[in-house]
Design a protein around this motif. Sequence first.
Motif, PDB file in Angstrom:
ATOM      1  N   PRO A   1      -4.517   4.302  -2.860  1.00 39.26           N
ATOM      2  CA  PRO A   1      -4.073   4.353  -4.252  1.00 39.26           C
ATOM      3  C   PRO A   1      -4.327   3.037  -4.989  1.00 39.26           C
ATOM      4  CG  PRO A   1      -2.196   3.958  -2.845  1.00 39.26           C
ATOM      5  CD  PRO A   1      -3.378   4.146  -1.927  1.00 39.26           C
ATOM      6  N   HIS A   2      -4.371   3.137  -6.293  1.00 42.46           N
ATOM      7  CA  HIS A   2      -4.600   1.958  -7.128  1.00 42.46           C
ATOM      8  C   HIS A   2      -3.277   1.251  -7.429  1.00 42.46           C
ATOM      9  CE1 HIS A   2      -8.373   4.160  -7.730  1.00 42.46           C
ATOM     10  NE2 HIS A   2      -8.896   3.009  -8.085  1.00 42.46           N
TER      11      HIS A   2
ATOM     12  N   LEU B   1     -13.851 -12.542  -4.236  1.00 44.12           N
ATOM     13  CA  LEU B   1     -15.173 -11.916  -4.137  1.00 44.12           C
ATOM     14  C   LEU B   1     -15.283 -10.628  -4.953  1.00 44.12           C
ATOM     15  CD1 LEU B   1     -15.884 -12.338  -0.309  1.00 44.12           C
ATOM     16  CD2 LEU B   1     -16.949 -13.593  -2.179  1.00 44.12           C
ATOM     17  N   PHE B   2     -14.220  -9.816  -4.946  1.00 42.42           N
ATOM     18  CA  PHE B   2     -14.313  -8.471  -5.516  1.00 42.42           C
ATOM     19  C   PHE B   2     -13.391  -8.231  -6.705  1.00 42.42           C
ATOM     20  CE2 PHE B   2     -15.417  -8.153  -0.975  1.00 42.42           C
ATOM     21  CZ  PHE B   2     -16.716  -7.681  -1.094  1.00 42.42           C
ATOM     22  N   GLY B   3     -12.520  -9.199  -7.018  1.00 45.00           N
ATOM     23  CA  GLY B   3     -11.627  -9.040  -8.147  1.00 45.00           C
ATOM     24  C   GLY B   3     -10.205  -8.717  -7.723  1.00 45.00           C
ATOM     25  N   ASP B   4      -9.269  -8.942  -8.651  1.00 46.02           N
ATOM     26  CA  ASP B   4      -7.861  -8.715  -8.369  1.00 46.02           C
ATOM     27  C   ASP B   4      -7.507  -7.261  -8.646  1.00 46.02           C
ATOM     28  OD1 ASP B   4      -5.197  -8.908  -7.839  1.00 46.02           O
ATOM     29  OD2 ASP B   4      -4.761 -10.493  -9.302  1.00 46.02           O
ATOM     30  N   HIS B   5      -7.970  -6.404  -7.773  1.00 47.69           N
ATOM     31  CA  HIS B   5      -7.706  -4.975  -7.839  1.00 47.69           C
ATOM     32  C   HIS B   5      -7.796  -4.429  -6.422  1.00 47.69           C
ATOM     33  CE1 HIS B   5     -12.071  -4.692  -7.603  1.00 47.69           C
ATOM     34  NE2 HIS B   5     -12.164  -5.386  -8.727  1.00 47.69           N
ATOM     35  N   PRO B   6      -7.566  -3.143  -6.191  1.00 49.84           N
ATOM     36  CA  PRO B   6      -7.468  -2.645  -4.820  1.00 49.84           C
ATOM     37  C   PRO B   6      -8.634  -2.993  -3.902  1.00 49.84           C
ATOM     38  CG  PRO B   6      -6.626  -0.996  -6.315  1.00 49.84           C
ATOM     39  CD  PRO B   6      -7.178  -2.096  -7.173  1.00 49.84           C
ATOM     40  N   LEU B   7      -9.862  -2.982  -4.386  1.00 50.28           N
ATOM     41  CA  LEU B   7     -10.985  -3.342  -3.522  1.00 50.28           C
ATOM     42  C   LEU B   7     -10.861  -4.784  -3.067  1.00 50.28           C
ATOM     43  CD1 LEU B   7     -13.634  -2.665  -2.162  1.00 50.28           C
ATOM     44  CD2 LEU B   7     -14.826  -3.312  -4.267  1.00 50.28           C
ATOM     45  N   GLY B   8     -10.530  -5.686  -3.973  1.00 49.65           N
ATOM     46  CA  GLY B   8     -10.357  -7.079  -3.599  1.00 49.65           C
ATOM     47  C   GLY B   8      -9.203  -7.284  -2.639  1.00 49.65           C
TER      48      GLY B   8
ATOM     49  N   TRP C   1       6.334   5.611   6.932  1.00 53.51           N
ATOM     50  CA  TRP C   1       5.608   6.030   5.733  1.00 53.51           C
ATOM     51  C   TRP C   1       5.354   4.788   4.882  1.00 53.51           C
ATOM     52  CZ3 TRP C   1       3.353  10.565   4.866  1.00 53.51           C
ATOM     53  CH2 TRP C   1       3.780  11.676   5.592  1.00 53.51           C
ATOM     54  N   TYR C   2       4.108   4.322   4.877  1.00 53.97           N
ATOM     55  CA  TYR C   2       3.737   3.220   3.993  1.00 53.97           C
ATOM     56  C   TYR C   2       3.768   3.670   2.533  1.00 53.97           C
ATOM     57  CZ  TYR C   2       2.002   0.111   7.741  1.00 53.97           C
ATOM     58  OH  TYR C   2       1.888  -0.730   8.809  1.00 53.97           O
ATOM     59  N   LEU C   3       3.503   4.957   2.330  1.00 51.94           N
ATOM     60  CA  LEU C   3       3.490   5.523   0.975  1.00 51.94           C
ATOM     61  C   LEU C   3       3.805   7.002   1.079  1.00 51.94           C
ATOM     62  CD1 LEU C   3       2.503   5.145  -2.139  1.00 51.94           C
ATOM     63  CD2 LEU C   3       0.411   6.232  -1.304  1.00 51.94           C
ATOM     64  N   TYR C   4       4.678   7.490   0.211  1.00 53.74           N
ATOM     65  CA  TYR C   4       4.813   8.927   0.012  1.00 53.74           C
ATOM     66  C   TYR C   4       5.427   9.146  -1.367  1.00 53.74           C
ATOM     67  CZ  TYR C   4       4.834  13.824   0.985  1.00 53.74           C
ATOM     68  OH  TYR C   4       4.543  15.167   0.927  1.00 53.74           O
ATOM     69  N   GLU C   5       4.564   9.282  -2.352  1.00 45.50           N
ATOM     70  CA  GLU C   5       5.000   9.410  -3.742  1.00 45.50           C
ATOM     71  C   GLU C   5       3.807   9.809  -4.609  1.00 45.50           C
ATOM     72  OE1 GLU C   5       4.863   5.126  -5.701  1.00 45.50           O
ATOM     73  OE2 GLU C   5       5.970   5.094  -3.809  1.00 45.50           O
ATOM     74  N   PRO C   6       4.056  10.228  -5.828  1.00 43.73           N
ATOM     75  CA  PRO C   6       2.933  10.488  -6.743  1.00 43.73           C
ATOM     76  C   PRO C   6       2.181   9.193  -7.045  1.00 43.73           C
ATOM     77  CG  PRO C   6       4.940  11.550  -7.527  1.00 43.73           C
ATOM     78  CD  PRO C   6       5.354  10.625  -6.418  1.00 43.73           C
ATOM     79  N   ALA C   7       0.873   9.244  -6.935  1.00 44.50           N
ATOM     80  CA  ALA C   7       0.033   8.074  -7.217  1.00 44.50           C
ATOM     81  C   ALA C   7      -1.355   8.558  -7.611  1.00 44.50           C
ATOM     82  CB  ALA C   7      -0.062   7.161  -5.991  1.00 44.50           C
ATOM     83  N   ASP C   8      -1.936   7.934  -8.608  1.00 47.13           N
ATOM     84  CA  ASP C   8      -3.275   8.309  -9.072  1.00 47.13           C
ATOM     85  C   ASP C   8      -3.351   9.803  -9.391  1.00 47.13           C
ATOM     86  OD1 ASP C   8      -3.954   5.684  -8.684  1.00 47.13           O
ATOM     87  OD2 ASP C   8      -5.016   6.021  -6.797  1.00 47.13           O
ATOM     88  N   GLY C   9      -2.303  10.331  -9.995  1.00 50.25           N
ATOM     89  CA  GLY C   9      -2.326  11.695 -10.472  1.00 50.25           C
ATOM     90  C   GLY C   9      -2.077  12.772  -9.439  1.00 50.25           C
TER      91      GLY C   9
ATOM     92  N   GLN D   1       0.290  13.824  -5.492  1.00 51.25           N
ATOM     93  CA  GLN D   1       1.178  13.429  -4.391  1.00 51.25           C
ATOM     94  C   GLN D   1       0.307  12.877  -3.262  1.00 51.25           C
ATOM     95  OE1 GLN D   1       4.630  13.762  -4.293  1.00 51.25           O
ATOM     96  NE2 GLN D   1       4.607  12.641  -2.368  1.00 51.25           N
ATOM     97  N   ARG D   2       0.669  11.704  -2.766  1.00 49.14           N
ATOM     98  CA  ARG D   2      -0.125  11.082  -1.701  1.00 49.14           C
ATOM     99  C   ARG D   2       0.795  10.476  -0.646  1.00 49.14           C
ATOM    100  NH1 ARG D   2      -5.370  10.820  -3.668  1.00 49.14           N
ATOM    101  NH2 ARG D   2      -5.505  10.983  -5.949  1.00 49.14           N
TER     102      ARG D   2
END
Length: 414
Positions: free
Chosen positions: A33-34, A75-82, A278-286, A288-289
């Motif tokens: 997720p972002h 290297l890749f920016g302050d976002h999920p890829l970075g 569960w590292y994540l269990y919630e709505p994300a990026d439109g 449920q993830r």
Amino acid sequence: MEAAPPAPPRPWPAALAIGALAQTLFSWRVTIPHQLVFDEVHYVPAARALRALTAPANSEHPLIGKLLIAVGIQLFGDHPLGWRALSTVAGTAVVMGVFAILWLGTRQLRPAVVGALLTILNFTVFVQARIAMLDGFMAAFVVLGVAAMLWSMRAHGAAMWRRWIGAAVLLGLAVACKWTAAPYVAAAAGAFLVLRHRRADRWPGMNPAFAIGVLAGVSIATYFVTFAPAFFYAAEPLTWAQLVPFQLDMYRLQTQILPPHTYQSSWSTWPLDLRPIWYLYEPADGAQRGILMIGNPVVLWGGLIAVCACAIGWVRTRDTASGASAMLWLFSIAIWAAIPKSLGFFYYFYLSSIWLPIALAIAFDRFGRRLRYGDEAFVLLSAVLFVHFYPILAATALPGPQAFTRWTWFDSWR
């Protein structure tokens, strides 16, 4: 005149193919997720502070893991890829390191390939390779340090010493990610003494006392060098006089009593896969993830049988590879029985979970020859479960809030 034994196959083509597979798998849709996930809320802000050299952050842990996250951001920016890019590289390094350990330990391609594939399929490496946490970097340095140590065992002269020093640097970097890697430095020294005592042709000409001194000195020096950026913070910079006392402050932070947590668990439950997180269990990026940090039941439960088989095999045959693989896993669990932590979590089991594919590969190679294609069937079954669990390992879009029931076999997995 007897024919010379056939030369072992070249490992590089298989190793590179498996490494490419791992990197592709770990990188696919890694930006989803972002948003910050689980302990990324601690480490990504700390990496930002380290990148900007503003002030200390997340002071209970050393710097190098957060510095690597900062490098990814640079290297890749302050976002999920970075945030997560170098974690994928660390995951691939773990897979390649397992391949190298098995190749160097057995000089056979089949167990090296089996162990590396099971490492990819063991869920834990996949999940940790796609999140900006310190454990992935720590594990990569430990695994590569063990591989470098075995590599030095098979060399002579200056090459042997270069590889030995390289192993010490890697183990020092592991401790500079998280202190839980420190016992592996002592274990490396102990393993060196035992292996060299059993066969004099290992590390030929290397003085044991001097070798252990180099291992200790280089790993400690590497650890302290990684604090260099802290001397340049704009606020509260570290000084030489504070360097050692700061370690005591870190110890106090790491051993403080914490309030109970929903996902806390005892170290004795981790090998049985009883309480994942569960590292994540919630709505994300439109949609449920979910991201469940869990071990592949086939690999974890089968790995326990393999550890027992290797231990029994070592008692009966004194086979070094069998004994070493069993002792490595048992040692990794004993660490957590001794560490003074007020709370435990399944992800602490991450490094231990990496040693299980090694035990499995050794067990199939040494004791599974009556089971024709047994290792291939085991890898296939592990892959089937990987595909089944993939949606809650990779945060794919789920049908709805109750979708988790498809994968939670036990109430404790919820």
